[in-house]
Design a protein around this motif. Sequence first.
Motif, short mmCIF file in Angstrom:
data_model
loop_
_atom_site.label_atom_id
_atom_site.label_comp_id
_atom_site.label_asym_id
_atom_site.label_seq_id
_atom_site.Cartn_x
_atom_site.Cartn_y
_atom_site.Cartn_z
N ARG A 1 59.69 -25.16 41.77
CA ARG A 1 61.04 -24.99 42.33
C ARG A 1 61.02 -25.11 43.86
O ARG A 1 61.97 -25.63 44.46
CB ARG A 1 61.57 -23.60 41.93
N ASP A 2 59.94 -24.63 44.48
CA ASP A 2 59.82 -24.70 45.94
C ASP A 2 59.27 -26.04 46.42
O ASP A 2 59.02 -26.22 47.62
CB ASP A 2 58.91 -23.57 46.45
N ALA A 3 59.03 -26.97 45.48
CA ALA A 3 58.49 -28.31 45.80
C ALA A 3 57.14 -28.22 46.49
O ALA A 3 56.80 -29.07 47.31
CB ALA A 3 59.49 -29.10 46.64
N ASN A 4 56.37 -27.20 46.15
CA ASN A 4 55.05 -27.00 46.75
C ASN A 4 54.01 -27.63 45.82
O ASN A 4 53.40 -26.95 45.00
CB ASN A 4 54.79 -25.51 46.96
N THR A 5 53.82 -28.93 45.98
CA THR A 5 52.97 -29.68 45.05
C THR A 5 51.53 -29.19 45.09
O THR A 5 50.91 -28.98 44.03
CB THR A 5 53.02 -31.18 45.39
N ASN A 6 50.97 -29.02 46.27
CA ASN A 6 49.57 -28.62 46.37
C ASN A 6 49.32 -27.26 45.72
O ASN A 6 48.35 -27.08 44.98
CB ASN A 6 49.14 -28.57 47.84
N HIS A 7 50.22 -26.31 45.99
CA HIS A 7 50.07 -24.98 45.39
C HIS A 7 50.25 -25.05 43.88
O HIS A 7 49.53 -24.39 43.12
CB HIS A 7 51.09 -24.02 46.00
N GLY A 8 51.19 -25.87 43.43
CA GLY A 8 51.41 -26.02 42.00
C GLY A 8 50.19 -26.58 41.28
O GLY A 8 49.81 -26.10 40.21
N LEU A 9 49.56 -27.58 41.88
CA LEU A 9 48.37 -28.17 41.27
C LEU A 9 47.20 -27.18 41.27
O LEU A 9 46.39 -27.16 40.33
CB LEU A 9 47.98 -29.45 42.00
N GLN A 10 47.11 -26.35 42.31
CA GLN A 10 46.05 -25.34 42.35
C GLN A 10 46.28 -24.27 41.28
O GLN A 10 45.34 -23.84 40.59
CB GLN A 10 46.00 -24.68 43.73
#
Length: 330
Positions: A211-220
């Motif tokens: 939802r926050d468009a935080n791709t790097n954090h999402g993948l981690q």
Amino acid sequence: MPIYFFWGEDEYRLTKAIAALQEKVVDPIWADFNEDIISGEETEAVAEGLYQALTPPFGGGGRLVRVEKTTLGQRCSDALFSELERTLPKLPDTSHLLFTSEKKPDGRLKSTKLLKQYAKFQEFALIPPWKTEQLLEQAATAAAEKGVSLTNAAQEQLVAAVGNDTRLLYQELEKLSLYSAGKEGALDESAIAQLVTANAHNSLQLAKAIRDANTNHGLQLLADLLNRNEPALKIVAVLVGQFRTWFLVKLMLEKGETDKQAIAQSADINNPKRVYFLRQDVQAVSLQQLLNAFPILLNLEADLKRGEDAVNTLQTKIVQLCRIFQRNSQ
């Protein structure tokens, strides 16, 4: 002839129930003589359990016979069924026979149907991690048991930290109980952040990262979940459930609805007080963005069910989902 069948994967609650039954039935002085624990994996486990349960207790109190991890709810030979049929009605009132299993008994089996005539069945299933409302209710109940007062935000943060791990929930509440002793008022989220360790990332955090468009954090977060052997389809189920809740809340807000009760009812939220926090969750995203997420989530589920590689498929779809929620796409 008290007979019990405890089943489910929530080992902590099941163990507590066994301890309560043990305290009720067995005199501690005579425990060595009147408590039998039999491994259900042994071939003759049920027959041995029946034999021991027929034996009157020695000294004071009653006898407790535990057949652990029994397979009786999944299979039963004709010979064993005949033995059950013959023995169960004859068990003395002073003997308590307990079967435990992680698996749900198969209601189609004649052995299960027979047991239901004599035994008390009790379920100890883990709450699925995507059923946030039930997890919050469980946390509230456990907090009340421990005498810990928490704000709604603190409850949400506690659930986010412990997930559906009941044992960990009670361990953290024990810590919070000691911390809150002598203090007035409910503990807020700052106390949870200070005292409760987020031992494991969960799929709800992954939904928030998307939802926050935080791709790097999402993948981690995804990597952490998969390293903990979290089933891919379970991750998807949590994401679908969370995005559905956000979508329904946002839809009601877009319609101009301000009544928390009405929003909660529309979004299947049991506790209307959660609407305040959900409104904050969806404040910075559009209804169209939330709607656009569903085709990707449905394709993700379909790909996984077709046997596509879980890691690559999840990574690709999470990147696509994060792109939907980038600011410049609004």
